[in-house]
Enzyme design. Structure first.
Site, PDB file in Angstrom:
ATOM      1  N   SER A  71      42.922  34.984  33.608  1.00  0.00           N
ATOM      2  CA  SER A  71      42.776  33.741  34.353  1.00  0.00           C
ATOM      3  C   SER A  71      44.104  33.293  34.928  1.00  0.00           C
ATOM      4  CB  SER A  71      42.204  32.668  33.401  1.00  0.00           C
ATOM      5  OG  SER A  71      42.722  31.404  33.712  1.00  0.00           O
ATOM      6  N   LYS A  72      44.069  33.062  36.218  1.00  0.00           N
ATOM      7  CA  LYS A  72      45.270  32.611  36.916  1.00  0.00           C
ATOM      8  C   LYS A  72      45.742  31.270  36.328  1.00  0.00           C
ATOM      9  CE  LYS A  72      48.003  32.177  40.690  1.00  0.00           C
ATOM     10  NZ  LYS A  72      49.299  32.791  40.638  1.00  0.00           N
ATOM     11  N   ARG A  73      44.761  30.432  36.019  1.00  0.00           N
ATOM     12  CA  ARG A  73      45.111  29.106  35.497  1.00  0.00           C
ATOM     13  C   ARG A  73      45.811  29.183  34.142  1.00  0.00           C
ATOM     14  NH1 ARG A  73      39.998  26.349  35.261  1.00  0.00           N
ATOM     15  NH2 ARG A  73      39.234  28.090  36.465  1.00  0.00           N
TER      16      ARG A  73
END
Ligand code: GLU
Length: 480
Positions: A252-254
């Site tokens: 996940s980029k977040r």
């Protein structure tokens, strides 16, 4: 029948590695079968729209070498290929479903829905729309439409029976209809939801194989109900198992995991990323690990797709990257390394070509380079313990003696080349009664301040130049 696959990203502003892998598999499957690879932009969620995001998708695919045969920028017989530009396509299909009883207008207000949702939550149930608007009379519906009341169109899911579909990875998937919610097909802003648009577009674009993340697995039975309602043949579904950051969660980029662009910016090579990604969830027959994109186009198959999640492993990716870096020509390596070396060193002061030769086999990822060479620009602080090395039989005393001995030898060298440094120092060592390592180890430590360096004592001395080498030597001797 011609194979037609599509990659259908939403413009999020970055290329998630899981999405890139989906694009790669989708592309490869089309190429392997002599089919078409189509790019469709799914931008019906206008609130999530990010500026420049569509351009980034084109760019990422182009960098990765995944050329599409049809898409917004290249055109094709099924355009437009951007969902927001197909806005008027969907409503007639939704109306057709209303006619056949498979969909209905819903005028419920946000307040009513929020209340019902809160109610469900209180009871610990998952919210499901209660079909409140299903039984409105034709007249009432018309009157409310005429009055301009906002509405959505919902899918009318049967309350009994089962809905299912066949998936290449997951086999036959089936759920009880009463567990499914009456999805919104057309939103109040007139745009379709993903749930509706994907079905309409896949059909109109003649998509034969849908490959996408398995987060759509639970919705696919609803999509199949839509195909049935229209009397259309559903595509072959391939829901891909996820790319995980670890055993617990997806990449996940977040959460700070890298996107494709992040990896490129960190100095990974596209070929290495692609090679690593393709094997993350797909196994070729046999043991071979290195493939170019062209070679993959010949061998990729659905049979090799993994049935379990894959964990993204930076160590393995770095290994691939290092292998690909090793295979670069020295010229190409130097070209790619120069901007990274320049972050730490003045190109006018150091022999980058020689540095490149010394570094190529040691480089895993380009962003490690500044940290590997910055000691050349500035002598780092170091502990005298570094001189102590059992294998080289180097002690503080032997180091002291070695440096004192080597200082005049170095000073007497006129032609400051590696060869000359080597010959003059080596010819002087026997007279000291010390082993080579006892002299060369402290010499390298004294002028680099580092336990490990790209190259040995002669290479480092050459790179530093005579003046700087002697200066560092003097300073280090003074502290010993
Ligand atoms: N727009 C969807 C996404 O980005 C694509 C899903 C699909 O391929 O159908 O997740």
């Amino acid at each position: 029948m011609e194979v037609r696959t599509r990659f259908a990203p939403s413009p999020t502003g970055y290329m998630h590695l899981g999405n890139l892998r989906t694009a790669l598999y989708t592309y490869l499957f089309a190429r392997r079968n002599g089919g078409k690879f189509i790019l469709r932009i799914e931008d019906t969620d206008q609130e999530r729209e990010v500026e420049g995001a569509v351009d980034l998708i084109y760019k990422s695919l182009a960098v990765a070498g995944l050329s599409h045969d049809e898409g917004p920028d290249v055109g094709g017989p099924c355009g437009p290929y951007v969902q927001s530009e197909r806005k008027d396509t969907y409503l007639p299909y939704a109306r057709q479903l209303i006619e056949s009883g498979h969909a209905y207008y819903c005028f419920c207000t946000k307040e009513r829905l929020d209340e019902a949702r809160a109610e469900a939550e209180k009871k610990g149930e998952t919210f499901k729309y209660d079909k409140h608007c299903l039984n409105l009379s034709k007249e009432e519906i018309q009157a409310r439409l005429n009055a301009g009341e906002p509405y959505v169109i919902r899918q009318n899911i049967p309350t009994t029976g089962k809905a299912g579909f066949d998936d290449v990875i997951y086999g036959h998937v089936e759920v009880d209809c009463d567990t499914l919610d009456d999805n919104i097909l057309i939103k109040a802003d007139g745009l379709p939801t993903y749930n509706f648009a994907n079905v309409i577009d896949d059909h109109l674009m003649g998509i034969t194989h849908v490959m996408r993340g398995n987060e759509y697995l639970s919705s696919a039975p609803k999509y199949n109900l839509l195909y049935e309602a229209f009397g259309w043949t559903p595509p072959t579904y391939v829901h891909l198992t996820p790319v995980m950051a670890n055993a617990q969660r997806k990449l996940s980029k977040r959460k700070g995991d890298p996107s494709f662009e992040d990896l490129l910016n960190q100095g990974y090579l596209t070929e290495a990323i692609i090679n690593y990604l393709v094997l993350l969830g797909w196994s070729p027959r046999g043991e071979r690990e290195f493939y170019t994109l062209k070679e993959l186009e010949e061998v990729f198959d659905l049979e090799g797709l993994s049935k379990s999640p894959s964990i993204f492993d930076t160590v393995k990716l770095n290994w691939f990257n290092a292998e690909y870096i090793r295979k670069l020509s020295p010229e190409k390596y130097l070209e790619l390394a120069t901007p990274w070396l320049s972050q730490a060193l003045d190109p006018g002061k150091f022999d980058f070509k020689r540095l490149g030769e010394l570094l190529q086999s040691r480089t895993e990822v380009f962003n490690q380079l500044p940290g590997m060479v910055d000691f050349l620009a500035k002598m780092p602080e170091f502990e005298n313990d570094l001189y102590v090395n059992k294998k080289q039989k180097s002690t503080l005393e032997s180091a002291k003696a070695a440096l004192a001995f080597i200082r005049p030898v170095l000073e007497s060298i006129g032609d400051w080349t590696e060869q000359e440094l080597h010959d003059r120092v080596m010819e002087a060592i026997p007279a000291t009664g010390m082993k080579n390592g006892q002299v060369l180890w402290p010499m390298r430590i004294a002028i680099s301040g580092k336990m490990s360096t790209p190259g040995g004592a002669f290479e480092i001395a050459y790179l530093l130049g005579k003046e700087e080498t002697l200066k560092r030597l003097d300073e280090s001797m003074a502290r010993l």
